[in-house]
Design a protein around this motif. Structure first.
Motif, PDB file in Angstrom:
ATOM      1  N   LYS A  30      44.680  35.642  39.311  1.00 13.91           N
ATOM      2  CA  LYS A  30      44.652  34.274  39.843  1.00 13.91           C
ATOM      3  C   LYS A  30      44.036  33.311  38.832  1.00 13.91           C
ATOM      4  CE  LYS A  30      43.176  31.742  43.998  1.00 13.91           C
ATOM      5  NZ  LYS A  30      42.382  31.832  45.249  1.00 13.91           N
ATOM      6  N   HIS A  39      35.191  39.138  45.361  1.00 16.81           N
ATOM      7  CA  HIS A  39      36.280  38.742  44.467  1.00 16.81           C
ATOM      8  C   HIS A  39      36.324  37.223  44.302  1.00 16.81           C
ATOM      9  CE1 HIS A  39      37.904  38.963  48.588  1.00 16.81           C
ATOM     10  NE2 HIS A  39      38.637  37.921  48.253  1.00 16.81           N
ATOM     11  N   ASN A  40      35.908  36.506  45.327  1.00 18.27           N
ATOM     12  CA  ASN A  40      35.861  35.041  45.231  1.00 18.27           C
ATOM     13  C   ASN A  40      34.770  34.598  44.268  1.00 18.27           C
ATOM     14  OD1 ASN A  40      37.960  34.445  47.130  1.00 18.27           O
ATOM     15  ND2 ASN A  40      36.562  35.048  48.762  1.00 18.27           N
ATOM     16  N   THR A  60      42.362  41.149  40.511  1.00 19.50           N
ATOM     17  CA  THR A  60      41.008  40.580  40.480  1.00 19.50           C
ATOM     18  C   THR A  60      40.913  39.363  39.573  1.00 19.50           C
ATOM     19  OG1 THR A  60      40.524  42.325  38.875  1.00 19.50           O
ATOM     20  CG2 THR A  60      39.643  42.615  41.103  1.00 19.50           C
ATOM     21  N   TYR A  72      40.233  45.398  46.014  1.00 16.66           N
ATOM     22  CA  TYR A  72      41.006  44.162  45.877  1.00 16.66           C
ATOM     23  C   TYR A  72      42.240  44.390  45.010  1.00 16.66           C
ATOM     24  CZ  TYR A  72      42.089  39.252  45.065  1.00 16.66           C
ATOM     25  OH  TYR A  72      42.723  38.035  45.014  1.00 16.66           O
ATOM     26  N   GLN A 111      43.204  38.223  49.046  1.00 13.64           N
ATOM     27  CA  GLN A 111      42.937  36.891  48.507  1.00 13.64           C
ATOM     28  C   GLN A 111      42.651  35.868  49.604  1.00 13.64           C
ATOM     29  OE1 GLN A 111      46.409  34.869  46.780  1.00 13.64           O
ATOM     30  NE2 GLN A 111      47.707  36.467  47.665  1.00 13.64           N
ATOM     31  N   TYR A 126      36.125  35.102  40.800  1.00 16.44           N
ATOM     32  CA  TYR A 126      37.042  34.002  40.484  1.00 16.44           C
ATOM     33  C   TYR A 126      36.258  32.766  40.026  1.00 16.44           C
ATOM     34  CZ  TYR A 126      40.294  30.138  41.166  1.00 16.44           C
ATOM     35  OH  TYR A 126      41.045  28.995  40.979  1.00 16.44           O
ATOM     36  N   GLY A 148      45.480  43.092  46.765  1.00 12.83           N
ATOM     37  CA  GLY A 148      45.261  41.716  46.338  1.00 12.83           C
ATOM     38  C   GLY A 148      46.062  40.701  47.132  1.00 12.83           C
TER      39      GLY A 148
END
Length: 494
Positions: A109, A234-235, A106, A220, A228, A238, A224
């Motif tokens: 990245k 999850h976006n 999560t 996620y 992604q 980010y 993952g």
């Protein structure tokens, strides 16, 4: 044509089976992992785990497989540790073996193995050593950390007096005041509570913690590598963390513009000094990326966890007004009505100290803990964990271990008091984790919790909008983080 269609389906099924076999073989690292629920290729144990109650699912597995078992996050095996004894054996008795940081898709990245919290190997050792030293030095500087907390508590008390007993949601009152303590250390100054940028930062930190704790984030973390590439919350997480990174980077630029190595003002300046000292070393860990991400680690952790614990604490004290009354009585006896509370008061206030420990234990803000990773092939309880295996020490299972807490699921301050009413340490109190990865800000958090609780309860009594029996103390979200329920209360001046 029909035969061609059937043949296409057959080829697709064969290809799918082949991919599943490849993925499964990639996860087979050798060794002898602990037993656990039987996984399905590629899906792992997804169908046996409730994503909206992942911690509770693991406790159910514990009943069947014992305190050490393996769960598959998709195709990835993860070893779960339950209870004080298993976690202690791993994180303390075999601290070096379990000192790696495990995967957290999560946020991986965003951090890419940089920064203090998510780093491994020599990078982690260097950044941790530097951060501990720098925080300690600020604690002994011209203005101690205790003085910073006392000053910030004073600003909060003024804000609460302005409210004049009107019902409020304490969430952002608490996050702003707590955050200002770590801000004064890492950024060199506090923010005005009405500063729009500061308010936006507090909302982003709170929202990030909530997003990390949602079932979608648990899904996620299992998949993952595939997720992604798909839309989802999850976006959004980010993007939130990237915005926080941008803010920290802007603060670094401000420091660089007025930097004086002879007079470091804050954590960023201290890091910049190390960057200048190591500028000819191509392998140094003191560079801009680590500066921004380590500062973000301290800023985020120094805001959300303490603020959430305070919020949960006020809820529990309204639920149990007799506990609040006893804390206030002890404050009156030791501190009085006018003197500012100090850290030295804690040793003379066993009941208050016990209540704060019990709030931390019961609130259990990060029940899953943060994943560890074994840095070498590791023998543990008769099993062989191959190098690189992720391990989740379930902090919540330690804090509610029935072997160490008489009433693990009840709020009971006597867990930390002996028969004479003296404060009693409990080996299973692991709210800050344990071992080499124990929270860097543990000492700061302990000071904050004591000084904020005593300062507020010295001046205000807590009044609920509903009878104590009707107060809901159930966590709102139970995933990576236990999110306190939303509530309003009245701070009534004494």
């Amino acid at each position: 044509m029909v035969l061609g269609w059937i043949f296409s389906i057959f080829l697709a099924l064969c290809l799918a089976c082949l991919l599943i076999m490849i993925a499964w073989k990639r996860t087979s690292k050798g060794g002898k992992l602990p037993p656990g629920p039987t996984p399905i290729p590629f899906l792992g144990n997804l169908l046996q785990v409730r994503l909206d109650a992942i911690f509770q699912s693991f406790l159910e597995f514990q009943k069947k497989y014992g305190s050490v078992f393996t769960v598959y996050f998709g195709p990835r095996p993860v070893v779960i540790l339950c209870g004080h004894e298993a976690v202690k054996e791993a994180l303390i008795d075999q601290a070096d073996d379990f000192s790696g940081r495990g995967e957290m898709p999560t946020i991986d990245k965003n951090f890419q193995n940089y920064g203090l919290a998510m780093a491994n190997g020599e990078r982690w050792k260097v950044l941790r050593r530097f951060s501990l030293s720098t925080l300690r030095n600020f604690g002994m500087g011209k203005r101690s950390i205790e003085e910073r907390i006392q000053e910030e508590a004073g600003y909060l008390l003024k804000e609460l007096h302005k409210v004049n007993g009107v019902p409020i949601d304490p969430t952002f009152y608490l996050s702003r005041t707590v955050s200002n303590v770590i801000c004064s250390v890492v950024f060199g100054n506090r923010f005005d509570y009405e500063d729009e940028c500061f308010q936006k930062l507090m909302k982003m930190i709170n929202e990030s913690f909530v997003e990390m704790s949602k079932p979608w984030a648990q899904f996620y973390d299992m998949f993952g590598g595939i997720m992604q590439y798909f839309p989802g919350s999850h976006n959004h997480l980010y993007d939130l963390i990237e915005e926080l990174k941008d803010f920290v980077a802007s603060r670094v630029k401000l420091n660089e513009a007025s930097f004086d190595p002879a007079n470091p003002r804050d954590y960023i300046d201290c890091f910049l000094i190390k960057m200048h000292q190591d500028k000819s070393n191509p392998n140094t860990e003191f560079h801009l990326k680590n500066l921004v991400l380590t500062t973000l680690n301290l800023f985020f952790a120094g805001t959300e966890t303490v603020a959430s614990t305070l919020r949960y604490g006020f809820l529990l004290l309204m639920k149990y007004p007799e506990v609040e009354a006893k804390v206030y009585e002890e404050i009156n006896q030791v501190i009085g009505a006018h003197r500012i509370p100090t850290v030295d008061d804690r040793s003379k206030m066993p009941y208050t100290d016990a209540v704060i420990h019990e709030i931390q234990r019961f609130a259990d803000i990060v029940p899953l803990g943060i994943p560890h990773n074994v840095i070498r092939d590791t023998h543990f309880r008769g099993y062989l964990l191959p190098k690189g295996t992720d391990v989740y020490p379930l902090i919540g299972s330690v804090l509610k271990d029935p072997k160490y807490f008489q009433y693990p699921h009840a709020f009971y301050p006597q867990h930390f008091l002996d028969e004479q009413g003296h404060f009693k340490k409990n080996d299973a109190f692991g709210a800050f984790s344990a071992g080499k990865r124990i929270c860097v800000g543990e000492a700061l958090a302990r000071m904050e919790l004591f000084l904020y609780f005593t300062s507020i309860l010295q001046r205000f009594s807590l009044h609920s909008l509903v009878p104590p029996a009707d107060i809901n103390i159930t966590h709102r979200i139970t995933g990576f983080g236990n999110i306190p329920p939303t509530f309003k209360l009245c701070f009534m001046a004494r």
